[in-house]
Design an enzyme around this catalytic site. Structure first.
Site, mmCIF file in Angstrom:
data_model
loop_
_atom_site.group_PDB
_atom_site.id
_atom_site.type_symbol
_atom_site.label_atom_id
_atom_site.label_comp_id
_atom_site.label_asym_id
_atom_site.label_seq_id
_atom_site.Cartn_x
_atom_site.Cartn_y
_atom_site.Cartn_z
ATOM 1 N N GLU A 1 -2.559 11.888 3.014
ATOM 2 C CA GLU A 1 -3.331 11.365 4.145
ATOM 3 C C GLU A 1 -3.126 12.234 5.375
ATOM 4 O OE1 GLU A 1 -4.448 7.019 5.981
ATOM 5 O OE2 GLU A 1 -2.373 7.343 5.381
ATOM 6 N N GLU B 1 0.859 -1.183 0.000
ATOM 7 C CA GLU B 1 0.000 0.000 0.000
ATOM 8 C C GLU B 1 0.896 1.234 0.000
ATOM 9 O OE1 GLU B 1 -2.948 0.128 3.115
ATOM 10 O OE2 GLU B 1 -2.828 2.311 3.252
#
Length: 340
Positions: free
Chosen positions: A158, A153
């Protein structure tokens, strides 16, 4: 974007985060940033406007990170005004519901989309003029492979709540090492290989140990209110199995001309905010067949766990019920491009 990373961040200082797997021994010579001055990048896929509605899928299952959201189908998102193309500038809007009455601790409507195509390497660009902000929000732009975490990932954008700068993270899941070498922060005591603040150094992740390896950007325009005040900007990931991963952020006024011209030359962009060298991370062995994801969740295992120390009022359960808190909780995406 996985849940336990958030919990670890609330309990452990950034500079001491570690994963559960030992890295391989350090190479004596540190690799330079993964840019190739002779490489010519051409557009593989370019997503803009309605493309996000017919070439990406709308996720409708329960939020895997435990968030207080009800992800909507394309039809529902459009009928509720949560997914549409702005007629003025052709930007794609993906929003959290800011009108409905929701019970304290209930689920508020939101949107999560996934690209139908998958990728193993390339130059990934997100150009946005607005990202979701507000207490309890957790927006992200990331890529992920099948059978998490074994194909990895990559979290490109974020953050949660009132976070001031962007966080960039890799998660690996095989027995092939993937770490960040701290020596990269001071190569030859003069040339640094990244400008961000080093956080966790071991990328190995499991469902119960999901810190990953991360950098925090030092540019206050890279996330949240600072990003929106600067009219947004561009995030770039260069994924090169031969040399490593590099991530940059450019505020709107500083976007390179070659990127605007769709002829990107990463070798001219300067030191990236985050850099993961192939010398200490087996890129090819850990990262494969990634789809791109754009979403906004609320509370959950990171934004909820960090809420008490965020400076936000009340509790995260309280804030879910406050519709006015989510007026600015939307993505305005100019385009997403993948170059090869």
């Amino acid at each position: 974007m996985h849940a336990l990373f958030a919990i670890l961040l609330t309990a452990i200082p950034y500079t001491t985060l570690v994963g559960a797997h030992q890295g391989r021994s350090r190479h004596r010579q540190i690799a330079r940033v993964s840019t190739n001055s002779t490489k010519t990048y051409t557009v593989k896929d370019f997503y803009q406007g309605e493309d996000f509605f017919n070439q990406w899928d709308f996720f409708t299952s329960a939020d895997p990170t435990g968030g207080n959201v009800a992800y909507q189908s394309l039809q529902n998102a459009q009928s509720k005004g949560l997914a549409y193309v702005d007629d003025c500038d052709n930007s794609t809007i993906l929003a959290v519901d800011a009108n409905s009455t929701v019970a304290k601790g209930g689920n508020r409507d939101s949107v999560r989309i996934t690209s139908q195509k998958d990728y193993t390497g390339g130059l990934f660009i997100l150009d946005a003029s607005n990202m979701p902000v507000g207490c309890g929000t957790w927006p992200s732009f990331w890529t992920v492979g099948p059978n998490w975490p074994y194909n990895g990932e990559i979290d490109i954008v974020e953050g949660v709540n009132n976070q001031a700068t962007n966080q960039m993270t890799l998660h690996s899941g095989t027995n092939l090492s993937c770490t960040i070498d701290k020596a990269l922060s001071s190569v030859n005591n003069s040339l640094t290989s990244f400008t961000g603040q080093l956080m966790g150094t071991n990328c190995y992740s499991t469902p119960t140990a999901d810190a990953g390896c991360a950098f925090s950007d030092t540019d206050n325009r890279s996330f949240g209110n600072g990003f929106n005040a600067a009219q947004g900007g561009v995030f770039a990931l260069l994924w090169d199995a031969a040399s490593g991963m590099s991530m940059w952020f450019f505020a709107r006024s500083e976007i390179p001309a070659d990127l605007t011209a769709r002829a990107p030359q990463p070798s001219t962009w300067g030191t990236p905010a985050g850099y993961w060298s192939v010398d200490t991370c087996d890129i090819a062995g850990n990262f494969k067949q990634h789809s791109m994801v754009i979403d906004t969740t609320i509370c959950g295992n990171w934004a909820g766990a960090a809420y008490a120390n965020s400076g936000c009022p009340g509790t995260c359960s309280d804030i879910v019920a406050n519709a006015t808190n989510f007026v600015d909780a939307y993505w305005a995406i100019n385009y997403v491009a993948v170059y090869e």
